[in-house]
Design an enzyme around this catalytic site. Sequence first.
Site, PDB file in Angstrom:
ATOM      1  N   LYS A 102      64.259  52.499  55.334  1.00 32.65           N
ATOM      2  CA  LYS A 102      63.886  52.591  56.565  1.00 32.65           C
ATOM      3  C   LYS A 102      65.546  52.360  57.070  1.00 32.65           C
ATOM      4  O   LYS A 102      66.780  51.552  55.884  1.00 32.65           O
ATOM      5  CB  LYS A 102      63.811  51.084  57.646  1.00 32.65           C
ATOM      6  N   GLN A 114      68.707  45.093  64.539  1.00 26.77           N
ATOM      7  CA  GLN A 114      68.947  46.543  63.362  1.00 26.77           C
ATOM      8  C   GLN A 114      67.484  46.640  61.801  1.00 26.77           C
ATOM      9  O   GLN A 114      67.425  47.800  62.700  1.00 26.77           O
ATOM     10  CB  GLN A 114      69.318  45.743  62.284  1.00 26.77           C
ATOM     11  N   GLU A 115      66.628  45.536  62.105  1.00 31.84           N
ATOM     12  CA  GLU A 115      65.584  45.953  61.250  1.00 31.84           C
ATOM     13  C   GLU A 115      63.966  46.595  62.457  1.00 31.84           C
ATOM     14  O   GLU A 115      63.661  47.543  62.335  1.00 31.84           O
ATOM     15  CB  GLU A 115      64.585  44.915  60.845  1.00 31.84           C
ATOM     16  N   SER A 116      64.390  45.823  63.586  1.00 32.59           N
ATOM     17  CA  SER A 116      63.035  46.216  64.523  1.00 32.59           C
ATOM     18  C   SER A 116      63.316  46.709  66.208  1.00 32.59           C
ATOM     19  O   SER A 116      62.716  47.437  66.549  1.00 32.59           O
ATOM     20  CB  SER A 116      62.320  44.971  64.042  1.00 32.59           C
TER      21      SER A 116
END
Length: 494
Positions: free
Chosen positions: A25, A345-347
């Site tokens: 990602k 930031q991740e999801s």
Amino acid sequence: MNNRTKLLLSLSIIITLLYGCNPTKKAESYSEEKQTPPTPENEIIFESNKDLEDIKKRGKLIALTAYSSTSYYLYKGQTMGYEFELLKRLAEDLEVDLKVIVKTNTDSLRNALLKGEGDIIAYGLAITKDRQEIVDFTSPLMQVKQVLVQRKPENWKSLPLHKIDKHVIRNVVDLKDKEVHVRENTPYQLRLENLENEMGEDIKIVLEGKNVSTEELIHRVAEGQIDYTIADENIAKVNNTYYPHLDTKTEISFPQRIAWATRKQSPLLRESVSHWLDSMKKTTDYYVIYNKYFKNTRAQSKRFDSKFFNTVEHRGLLSKYDQIIKEQADIIGWDWRLLASLVYQESRFDPHAKSWVGAVGLMQLMPATAKQFGAHNPRDPHQNVKAGTKYLKFLEKYWDEIEDEDERVKFMLASYNAGQGHVKDAQRLAAKFNHDPNVWDGNVEKYMLLKSHKQYYRDEVVKFGYARGKEPVNYVQSILGRYKRYIELLSIEK
């Protein structure tokens, strides 16, 4: 457990150690905020009198703006705004990164520009003679009139328009002896003073401090705390969608040009931005942006009414998972807004997010990592965040050699993205080439970027080979930059 399952889990553990929780990602484009990590106030470095060539050499445009419901705000944890979206496109056109510095009012914007804290004021300023003596203006973005903001009668919904007109001020002469609140040293104050001379009558002009925004004064009118204020018609109309019981139809000025501003020592920047704005305003893309914030009142109203809408005057939630994030942040001793920035930031706060290699949930955990830290159902938000924060605690212990807490956080974040093996490699390279192995910015960060070059990833001290170092570097910068925005907009009690 069969052999196939054991093999998959083993591979997953190896991938996590090498590449972090979500190896494929890509870090969210740093152009969203382009913020460097927060710098202590006594260490701010001003870069005065930079013109276009210097900015391109630096590789970064530093823009000054202010929070408002149209220029710059947070919605569902994401930065939005008319000025912000234009700035992103301007930076792309100039082929530089974008850093946004947010101030509270037009005075602080002007002072920051003159001190060299930023290159350009990207905020809607009315072009006046006084201001033109101090700064240069770009091509106008639009023309607007000043309007009177007042309340409609209580039973306005049941009244025809002509009867509403009888209950509100339609002729500016009727402002005689009325109390009108405006911020000091603004075109609104100047217009009212000129209006007094034109009318030959007194208006009770109440001057508010420079830290009181136009939108705050509109809010006070809506709440019945004051009766009148003045605003630019575009801002007044947007706020009218939030407060339909306000009337914003009475004009009190001729059209004024609204523009951005640069220092007088930056003529090439002003010329370049003006040319870009003139070209941009001829595109469909520009009108999509303009309509999004000034014409599509239904969407704007929906955002404003949402519990996830945040400006200085309007405090809401970041996500549906704020409470879970707060609880887990307390356990690991983090500010919850920092953990929230990582989760975004991740999801983007989507518990169903999944990468093509299998990282899942709010904190994008690989299956082995999720299982190792107690998330039997990583799609469950509580289990996912709990396991993710346990993994962060593990990384904190891993990097306990970094004594400075702020520095340690940067190493932890980089490891979360790329795996601690690659960060260790960058640390060893930093030490070998006489850089500080315990400092991220400009030191280990530098060699993380260089790990994509054969000369460095084949160095004898490197154990984990090639790495796309730009991703963890941008990852750290983006999270800390967003964290700074969250600090500015979300009170510590929330």
